[in-house]
Design a protein around this motif. Structure first.
Motif, PDB file in Angstrom:
ATOM      1  N   ASP A 121      25.512  36.107  39.585  1.00 31.91           N
ATOM      2  CA  ASP A 121      26.153  36.881  38.530  1.00 31.91           C
ATOM      3  C   ASP A 121      27.664  36.927  38.752  1.00 31.91           C
ATOM      4  O   ASP A 121      28.202  36.229  39.611  1.00 31.91           O
ATOM      5  CB  ASP A 121      25.563  38.289  38.455  1.00 31.91           C
ATOM      6  N   ILE A 122      28.379  37.745  37.973  1.00 31.89           N
ATOM      7  CA  ILE A 122      29.833  37.765  38.068  1.00 31.89           C
ATOM      8  C   ILE A 122      30.300  38.369  39.386  1.00 31.89           C
ATOM      9  O   ILE A 122      31.387  38.058  39.888  1.00 31.89           O
ATOM     10  CB  ILE A 122      30.446  38.511  36.862  1.00 31.89           C
ATOM     11  N   SER A 123      29.487  39.247  39.998  1.00 32.43           N
ATOM     12  CA  SER A 123      29.861  39.806  41.301  1.00 32.43           C
ATOM     13  C   SER A 123      29.877  38.717  42.368  1.00 32.43           C
ATOM     14  O   SER A 123      30.575  38.830  43.379  1.00 32.43           O
ATOM     15  CB  SER A 123      28.899  40.924  41.693  1.00 32.43           C
ATOM     16  N   PHE A 124      29.111  37.652  42.140  1.00 32.36           N
ATOM     17  CA  PHE A 124      29.088  36.513  43.054  1.00 32.36           C
ATOM     18  C   PHE A 124      30.498  35.939  43.196  1.00 32.36           C
ATOM     19  O   PHE A 124      30.980  35.677  44.305  1.00 32.36           O
ATOM     20  CB  PHE A 124      28.122  35.456  42.513  1.00 32.36           C
ATOM     21  N   TYR A 125      31.171  35.751  42.058  1.00 35.93           N
ATOM     22  CA  TYR A 125      32.523  35.183  42.069  1.00 35.93           C
ATOM     23  C   TYR A 125      33.472  36.047  42.903  1.00 35.93           C
ATOM     24  O   TYR A 125      34.221  35.545  43.751  1.00 35.93           O
ATOM     25  CB  TYR A 125      33.033  35.062  40.632  1.00 35.93           C
ATOM     26  N   GLU A 126      33.453  37.362  42.649  1.00 32.73           N
ATOM     27  CA  GLU A 126      34.370  38.257  43.355  1.00 32.73           C
ATOM     28  C   GLU A 126      34.101  38.259  44.854  1.00 32.73           C
ATOM     29  O   GLU A 126      35.033  38.231  45.673  1.00 32.73           O
ATOM     30  CB  GLU A 126      34.238  39.681  42.786  1.00 32.73           C
ATOM     31  N   THR A 127      32.825  38.303  45.228  1.00 34.03           N
ATOM     32  CA  THR A 127      32.475  38.330  46.653  1.00 34.03           C
ATOM     33  C   THR A 127      32.907  37.052  47.354  1.00 34.03           C
ATOM     34  O   THR A 127      33.506  37.092  48.443  1.00 34.03           O
ATOM     35  CB  THR A 127      30.959  38.530  46.818  1.00 34.03           C
ATOM     36  N   ILE A 128      32.607  35.905  46.735  1.00 35.11           N
ATOM     37  CA  ILE A 128      32.967  34.623  47.340  1.00 35.11           C
ATOM     38  C   ILE A 128      34.484  34.499  47.468  1.00 35.11           C
ATOM     39  O   ILE A 128      35.000  34.043  48.486  1.00 35.11           O
ATOM     40  CB  ILE A 128      32.405  33.456  46.497  1.00 35.11           C
ATOM     41  N   ARG A 129      35.184  34.910  46.447  1.00 37.05           N
ATOM     42  CA  ARG A 129      36.652  34.829  46.481  1.00 37.05           C
ATOM     43  C   ARG A 129      37.210  35.656  47.645  1.00 37.05           C
ATOM     44  O   ARG A 129      38.074  35.189  48.405  1.00 37.05           O
ATOM     45  CB  ARG A 129      37.211  35.332  45.150  1.00 37.05           C
ATOM     46  N   ASN A 130      36.738  36.867  47.801  1.00 38.94           N
ATOM     47  CA  ASN A 130      37.240  37.732  48.872  1.00 38.94           C
ATOM     48  C   ASN A 130      36.887  37.181  50.247  1.00 38.94           C
ATOM     49  O   ASN A 130      37.698  37.243  51.182  1.00 38.94           O
ATOM     50  CB  ASN A 130      36.670  39.145  48.708  1.00 38.94           C
ATOM     51  N   CYS A 131      35.687  36.632  50.383  1.00 42.10           N
ATOM     52  CA  CYS A 131      35.274  36.056  51.667  1.00 42.10           C
ATOM     53  C   CYS A 131      36.111  34.826  52.009  1.00 42.10           C
ATOM     54  O   CYS A 131      36.530  34.644  53.164  1.00 42.10           O
ATOM     55  CB  CYS A 131      33.792  35.687  51.635  1.00 42.10           C
ATOM     56  N   LEU A 132      36.352  33.984  51.047  1.00 40.86           N
ATOM     57  CA  LEU A 132      37.118  32.757  51.291  1.00 40.86           C
ATOM     58  C   LEU A 132      38.570  33.069  51.661  1.00 40.86           C
ATOM     59  O   LEU A 132      39.170  32.370  52.485  1.00 40.86           O
ATOM     60  CB  LEU A 132      37.078  31.855  50.054  1.00 40.86           C
ATOM     61  N   LEU A 133      39.147  34.090  51.027  1.00 44.71           N
ATOM     62  CA  LEU A 133      40.542  34.437  51.308  1.00 44.71           C
ATOM     63  C   LEU A 133      40.751  34.866  52.766  1.00 44.71           C
ATOM     64  O   LEU A 133      41.869  34.799  53.286  1.00 44.71           O
ATOM     65  CB  LEU A 133      40.995  35.571  50.375  1.00 44.71           C
ATOM     66  N   LYS A 134      39.675  35.290  53.428  1.00 46.52           N
ATOM     67  CA  LYS A 134      39.772  35.672  54.843  1.00 46.52           C
ATOM     68  C   LYS A 134      39.745  34.460  55.766  1.00 46.52           C
ATOM     69  O   LYS A 134      40.060  34.576  56.953  1.00 46.52           O
ATOM     70  CB  LYS A 134      38.624  36.615  55.209  1.00 46.52           C
ATOM     71  N   LYS A 135      39.348  33.284  55.203  1.00 45.94           N
ATOM     72  CA  LYS A 135      39.137  32.113  56.060  1.00 45.94           C
ATOM     73  C   LYS A 135      40.102  30.966  55.785  1.00 45.94           C
ATOM     74  O   LYS A 135      40.452  30.220  56.695  1.00 45.94           O
ATOM     75  CB  LYS A 135      37.700  31.599  55.899  1.00 45.94           C
ATOM     76  N   VAL A 136      40.517  30.792  54.526  1.00 49.96           N
ATOM     77  CA  VAL A 136      41.349  29.634  54.183  1.00 49.96           C
ATOM     78  C   VAL A 136      42.516  30.078  53.323  1.00 49.96           C
ATOM     79  O   VAL A 136      42.598  31.225  52.891  1.00 49.96           O
ATOM     80  CB  VAL A 136      40.517  28.561  53.424  1.00 49.96           C
ATOM     81  N   ILE A 185      28.157  35.172  31.392  1.00 48.50           N
ATOM     82  CA  ILE A 185      28.854  34.978  32.662  1.00 48.50           C
ATOM     83  C   ILE A 185      29.790  33.779  32.549  1.00 48.50           C
ATOM     84  O   ILE A 185      30.932  33.810  33.026  1.00 48.50           O
ATOM     85  CB  ILE A 185      27.843  34.784  33.807  1.00 48.50           C
ATOM     86  N   ALA A 186      29.328  32.722  31.892  1.00 44.09           N
ATOM     87  CA  ALA A 186      30.165  31.534  31.711  1.00 44.09           C
ATOM     88  C   ALA A 186      31.430  31.868  30.934  1.00 44.09           C
ATOM     89  O   ALA A 186      32.516  31.372  31.244  1.00 44.09           O
ATOM     90  CB  ALA A 186      29.373  30.436  30.996  1.00 44.09           C
ATOM     91  N   THR A 187      31.301  32.722  29.916  1.00 47.15           N
ATOM     92  CA  THR A 187      32.463  33.112  29.127  1.00 47.15           C
ATOM     93  C   THR A 187      33.480  33.866  29.972  1.00 47.15           C
ATOM     94  O   THR A 187      34.687  33.625  29.885  1.00 47.15           O
ATOM     95  CB  THR A 187      32.023  33.985  27.937  1.00 47.15           C
ATOM     96  N   VAL A 188      32.995  34.779  30.821  1.00 45.41           N
ATOM     97  CA  VAL A 188      33.894  35.519  31.710  1.00 45.41           C
ATOM     98  C   VAL A 188      34.587  34.562  32.676  1.00 45.41           C
ATOM     99  O   VAL A 188      35.806  34.635  32.891  1.00 45.41           O
ATOM    100  CB  VAL A 188      33.125  36.603  32.491  1.00 45.41           C
ATOM    101  N   LEU A 189      33.828  33.632  33.260  1.00 42.37           N
ATOM    102  CA  LEU A 189      34.422  32.664  34.190  1.00 42.37           C
ATOM    103  C   LEU A 189      35.446  31.785  33.500  1.00 42.37           C
ATOM    104  O   LEU A 189      36.523  31.510  34.045  1.00 42.37           O
ATOM    105  CB  LEU A 189      33.323  31.788  34.808  1.00 42.37           C
TER     106      LEU A 189
END
Length: 534
Positions: A109-124, A155-159
């Protein structure tokens, strides 16, 4: 079951694939053939996609991802595909580390995008994060457009309308992306005018013409149109003898177990209703020719119908759908419209026309016409008002002035004039009929002047000469006072602007303005060429 067997099972996704007659041999962009039946796809001498390294268990996400990369093979270089593979795998690994179950696409879902983004910003680095998220977005949008199970249009529209790396914003819509966002008014006018001309000239098949109009007037997703059956067209004859058309459009809900279980009934313009009737008649003729289609209880009667059934669906639980067109057909139909009608973008390249882009156009035009968020959500069949707010953020009631359009050479996209300039009345179709003359009242000189000839033998209810310049049956005369017509239209437009009239009323004749301007340019070019002749 071995891991190899599991993978092979997930690769074979049968009737729900966009390629029901599935072939694991894929002809690539570079011209080579890649075998995609196993766990390792050798895509070039240097690159291999190893699916044992892709962190996906068998499920809807893996099925869609396999199809996505097969599509990439046909369109992209091996280096680009390999980069996408690594980037998407990084997304999936990060999701698993964050305890997401990604095997079922419905859970992304859309929370997936936010979570992945925050996790990635801590690593790369932020740039790398943007690259990964862009790959993820492209993947999700493609899988949604291909109608894979679990991928949600809202969800696609939001993305689609996010600026990667920033907060929620209307990326394609808000920035009026020239290739992905809503069609510009000039592009929309050209599209609709050419479709009307194509109907008269039989340039496009009935099914392609009808599909294009349905996307334009309803802004639906592909699957809404794909699931239409002939029974969904409703015609009511009124007491005065007139006919009213309606269309039952199947609703698409991700948790809905049974397709065609819920409908939205929409009013239908008479012309489009008549097109659908012609399509039903064509389908009936095809049914009479089909050896298999003799039992109405065996097969459904889709509005958009294949001439031959999918052989692999016969004698299966999906047999009833054997004659229904796949999702990919509708994208191909719109691409055919662009090619056949020679529709252009502002840069002169072929216009990018997709169901998604027509949906954005439909929504944007509704907002410009004053629709409320609730009305727009209902028209788009959205369940959440937040998904439609991007169209209101993008709203602009400012009416552009046409000086640049009227002084610069016409861009290929305009295409407003569709008739044919003739030297004089004698060389026009119906030139011997005084009733065919199209006249214009010059209000300054108080004179009625003829500007061309109507080539139609039928009665026209449209106002001349305003409607004539955008009609393909109009034959403007070479030396007629077209400049007077243009000057009057511009003057009227400027008066409306000065009075603060509703923008919709100010822009109502803009396509005519462009058409008259094009006629003037054509006449000037003809005179110039005549002077240059020896």
């Amino acid at each position: 079951m071995s891991s190899a067997s599991k993978l092979q099972t997930s690769i074979d996704f049968g009737a729900r694939s966009i390629e029901p007659a599935f072939n694991t041999k894929v002809l690539t962009w570079s011209g080579s053939t890649v075998d995609t039946s196993g766990k390792k796809w050798r895509i070039s001498t240097r690159r291999t996609l190893n699916w044992e390294l892709m962190h996906l268990r068998p499920g809807t996400t893996l099925q869609a991802t396999l199809a996505y990369f097969r599509n990439c093979l046909r369109q992209l270089s091996d280096d680009t595909i390999f980069g996408k593979f690594k980037s998407l795998n990084t997304i999936f690994v990060t999701a698993i580390e964050a305890n997401f179950d990604i095997s079922n696409a419905i859970k992304i879902d859309i929370s997936f995008y936010e979570t992945i983004r925050n996790c990635l910003l801590k690593k790369v680095s932020p740039n790398t994060v943007r690259s990964h998220l862009q790959t993820y977005r492209n993947w999700y949008l493609w899988c949604t457009d291909a109608e894979f199970e679990g991928f949600d249009e809202e969800i696609a529209t939001v993305l689609e309308n996010r600026i990667i790396g920033g907060n929620i914003k209307g990326a394609a819509v808000l920035r009026n992306d020239p290739n992905e966002g809503p069609l510009h008014q000039i592009q929309f006018d050209a599209l609709t005018a050419r479709l009307r001309q194509a109907e008269e000239n039989h340039t496009l098949s009935i099914e392609i013409l009808t599909a294009a109009w349905l996307f334009i007037i309803y802004g639906t997703n592909t699957r809404n149109i794909l699931l239409l059956n002939e029974e969904d067209l409703i015609k009511t004859r009124l007491i005065d003898g007139s006919e009213v058309y309606e269309l039952r459009i199947p609703r698409i809900k991700k948790r809905q177990q049974q397709e065609r279980a819920d409908f939205k009934t929409r009013s239908l313009p008479p012309g489009i209703g008549q097109l659908l009737e012609k399509l039903k008649q064509q389908n009936a003729r095809q049914r009479r020719l089909a050896l298999l289609d003799h039992n109405p209880t065996r097969f459904s009667q889709p509005m958009f119908r294949r001439k031959k059934p999918y052989a692999e669906l016969l004698n299966t639980e999906f047999e009833a759908e054997a004659y229904r067109q796949p999702s990919i057909w509708f994208n191909q139909a719109l691409a055919h419209v662009v090619e056949k009608l020679e529709l252009k973008s502002a840069d002169g390249e072929p216009l990018r026309l997709t169901p998604r882009r027509l949906r954005y156009t439909f929504a944007t035009r509704l907002v410009q016409e004053g629709a409320s968020p609730m009305e727009l959500a209902e028209a788009l069949d959205h369940t959440d008002l937040q998904h439609v707010m991007v169209y209101f953020n993008a709203r602009s009631d400012a009416v552009i002035r046409l000086d640049s359009v009227l002084t610069l050479p016409l861009m290929p996209v305009a295409q407003a004039f569709m008739g044919m300039v003739v030297p004089d009345e004698n060389q026009a179709k119906r030139g011997n009929d005084p009733a065919s003359r199209i006249k214009f009242l010059n209000r300054q000189q108080h004179q009625l002047k003829t500007v061309g000839t109507c080539g139609s033998f039928g009665f026209c209810e449209l106002a001349a000469p305003i409607a004539c310049y955008t009609c393909f049956k109009f034959q403007p005369w070479l030396d007629a006072p077209h400049q007077d017509v243009l000057d009057w239209l511009v003057s009227e437009r400027e008066k409306h602007l000065a009075r603060g009239v509703d923008p919709k009323m100010t822009q109502i004749h803009d396509s005519t303005l462009r058409a008259v301007n094009e006629v003037i340019h054509l006449c000037q070019a003809i005179h110039h060429n005549a002077r240059d002749m020896p």
